[in-house]
Design an enzyme around this catalytic site. Structure first.
Site, short mmCIF file in Angstrom:
data_model
loop_
_atom_site.label_atom_id
_atom_site.label_comp_id
_atom_site.label_asym_id
_atom_site.label_seq_id
_atom_site.Cartn_x
_atom_site.Cartn_y
_atom_site.Cartn_z
N VAL A 1 -3.63 -11.04 -3.26
CA VAL A 1 -4.32 -12.00 -4.11
C VAL A 1 -3.41 -12.35 -5.30
O VAL A 1 -2.86 -11.46 -5.95
CB VAL A 1 -5.68 -11.45 -4.59
CG1 VAL A 1 -6.37 -12.45 -5.50
CG2 VAL A 1 -6.56 -11.13 -3.39
N ASP B 1 -18.86 -3.90 2.63
CA ASP B 1 -17.69 -3.30 1.99
C ASP B 1 -17.87 -3.25 0.47
O ASP B 1 -16.95 -3.56 -0.28
CB ASP B 1 -16.43 -4.08 2.37
CG ASP B 1 -15.16 -3.26 2.17
OD1 ASP B 1 -15.25 -2.02 2.09
OD2 ASP B 1 -14.07 -3.87 2.07
P1 ADP Z 1 -8.96 -7.55 0.72
O1 ADP Z 1 -9.88 -8.21 1.68
O2 ADP Z 1 -7.56 -7.57 1.23
O3 ADP Z 1 -9.46 -6.21 0.25
P2 ADP Z 1 -9.85 -8.64 -1.84
O4 ADP Z 1 -10.50 -9.97 -1.79
O5 ADP Z 1 -10.72 -7.47 -2.01
O6 ADP Z 1 -8.88 -8.50 -0.57
O7 ADP Z 1 -8.77 -8.64 -3.03
C1 ADP Z 1 -7.90 -7.54 -3.25
C2 ADP Z 1 -7.78 -7.22 -4.74
O8 ADP Z 1 -7.27 -8.37 -5.47
C3 ADP Z 1 -9.10 -6.89 -5.43
O9 ADP Z 1 -9.42 -5.53 -5.30
C4 ADP Z 1 -8.84 -7.31 -6.88
O10 ADP Z 1 -8.14 -6.29 -7.59
C5 ADP Z 1 -7.91 -8.52 -6.74
N1 ADP Z 1 -8.72 -9.78 -6.73
C6 ADP Z 1 -9.34 -10.30 -5.67
N2 ADP Z 1 -10.01 -11.43 -5.96
C7 ADP Z 1 -9.79 -11.66 -7.27
C8 ADP Z 1 -10.25 -12.68 -8.20
N3 ADP Z 1 -11.03 -13.67 -7.77
N4 ADP Z 1 -9.83 -12.61 -9.48
C9 ADP Z 1 -9.04 -11.58 -9.88
N5 ADP Z 1 -8.60 -10.58 -9.08
C10 ADP Z 1 -8.96 -10.60 -7.79
MG MG Z 2 -11.10 -5.74 -0.97
#
Ligand code: ADP
Ligand code: MG
Length: 414
Positions: free
Chosen positions: A142, A252
């Site tokens: 991300v 999750d």
């Molecule tokens: P995955 O499906 O690979 O676990 P996530 O959507 O959970 O991906 O994102 C991984 C990490 O990136 C999160 O745990 C967070 O720390 C960061 N992150 C994700 N989305 C955002 C957001 N919208 N704003 C800021 N940080 C984010």
């Molecule tokens: Mg995640």
């Protein structure tokens, strides 16, 4: 080739771009003058409107045709023969896309603005500039990114197409993630604004939430007040009520998927990561989740339902109270074993109120039938006491840093 091409024909149920529809009452989102090229190359005006996630073409005698825009590529183009330029957009995929022409650049921009919220866009590099990495998960990285057009900040989840095509289950997850996030509109859930695809990656452009995830927040804090935990818990359970109303199970819920809105308080958050979410209409069976947060019925290979989210919420509240994982271990295997046995100890939480302890034990009840529903959990007496009393206890949060963030697992949890 688009990874969405395969599901397009599946979803449409036909190879044809247009499908007939006799309805008159389409809910129109946007309409503007549009032209299509006839076989002889002449531009002819067509009566086209965007109706939520459908493009509808009204023909003579009100014979309507429609096409579903979900999963279709939307691409603006300019044809310039040196003398005059023609502006337009194409919709669909290589073999069966349709071109539509508009009068000028401005009209094209407005069409694209509307279409981009429902279709799949192509030119990510042109529209956004990556600023830095924000986080890493099981299915992607991300980034913080800026819109080149508006200078607004967004978070962009980048997913490798190679990973998606290597495993059909990953594609199914991505489809679910997009489908559910586009449906949801709640102040405590991150909003998905646009989906892009290029040769190598899929990009989900979502709200940027700047306060870091709850995992990092807990490590930073020395204390977490019971009052803040109550405010947070109520909001999280409210989000689950909202998800229940769409029959969606998140599957999750964990610290890393809860993003804090600001540094100012520890209860305003947005839930993210619908990569394992599913429709909960029938008994679910896929064994997935993140070790340490998984409802025991999933690990016991039983059918399960939305109550698995109540269990994971209970685990999150336990961590907020104690700064410890309820099912600690040196590796995923050890954590999973304790997670399945589901014995929760309060040995290290002597100052925890009886009401709080009972609340956590109810939510983490190993037998799903005995576990409260979200509504029942919201009526727990602990809330009443906490939210109505000025006296608030503080809880030490110090041990969490010893544990690694939990990776999500999809299937094959033994
Ligand atoms: P995955 O499906 O690979 O676990 P996530 O959507 O959970 O991906 O994102 C991984 C990490 O990136 C999160 O745990 C967070 O720390 C960061 N992150 C994700 N989305 C955002 C957001 N919208 N704003 C800021 N940080 C984010
Ligand atoms: Mg995640």
């Amino acid at each position: 080739m688009s990874v969405f091409e395969a599901i397009n024909t599946e979803i449409g149920g036909s190879e044809k771009f247009w499908k007939f529809d006799q309805r008159q009452n389409f809910q129109e989102t946007f309409k503007n003058k549009v032209y299509q090229k006839s076989k002889s190359g002449i531009l002819k005006e067509v009566n086209l409107s965007l109706c939520q996630n459908y493009l509808v073409k009204v023909g003579p005698n009100s014979v309507n045709k429609k096409t579903l825009l979900d999963w279709k590529i939307v691409e603006p183009f300019i044809e310039d023969n040196g003398q005059n330029a023609r502006f337009g957009f194409s919709i669909g995929h290589l073999s069966w896309s349709k071109d539509f022409y508009v009068e000028n650049q401005e009209t094209l921009d407005t069409w694209i603005q509307h279409l981009s919220t429902v279709g799949i866009m192509m030119d990510f590099e042109n529209d956004f500039s990556i600023i830095k990495e924000l986080g890493n998960g099981a299915f992607g990285t991300v980034y913080l990114a800026e819109s080149n057009d508006t200078a607004e900040l967004y978070a962009v989840k980048s997913i490798s197409k190679h990973d998606i095509t290597a495993n059909p289950a990953n594609l199914a997850n991505l489809i679910n993630e997009i489908k559910f996030m586009r449906k949801l509109d709640h102040p405590n859930i991150v909003k998905l604004h646009y989906v892009y695809e290029n040769q190598t990656n899929i990009y989900l452009v979502i709200d940027y939430v700047g306060g870091g995830d709850l995992f990092k927040r807990i490590i930073k804090r020395k204390v977490y007040s019971e009052e803040h935990i109550a405010k947070f818990a109520q909001k999280l359970l409210d989000v689950l009520i909202y998800l229940n109303s769409f029959n969606i199970v998140h599957r999750d819920l964990k610290l890393e998927n809860i993003l804090m809105v600001s540094e100012e308080n520890d209860y305003d958050f947005k839930l993210t990561d619908f990569g394992l979410a599913a429709e909960a209409t029938e008994g679910l069976s896929l064994r997935c989740g993140s070790p340490g947060y998984i409802a025991p019925e999933i690990l016991r290979k039983n059918l399960y339902d939305s109550k698995v989210d109540v269990f994971s919420a209970g685990v999150i509240f336990y961590i907020l109270f104690s700064g410890r994982m309820p099912f600690p271990g040196r590796n995923a295997q050890e954590i999973l074993l304790r997670n399945r046995d589901c014995k929760i100890s309060f040995l290290h939480q002597q100052n925890l109120s009886k009401l709080a302890m009972t609340f956590i034990l109810r939510l983490t009840e190993p037998i799903a039938n005995l576990r409260p529903s979200v509504k029942e959990a919201l009526n727990d007496p602990w809330f009443e006491k906490q939210l109505n009393s000025a006296a608030s206890q503080n809880h030490l949060v110090s041990k969490i840093g010893k544990f690694q963030a939990c990776r999500k697992i999809m299937g094959n949890i033994s």
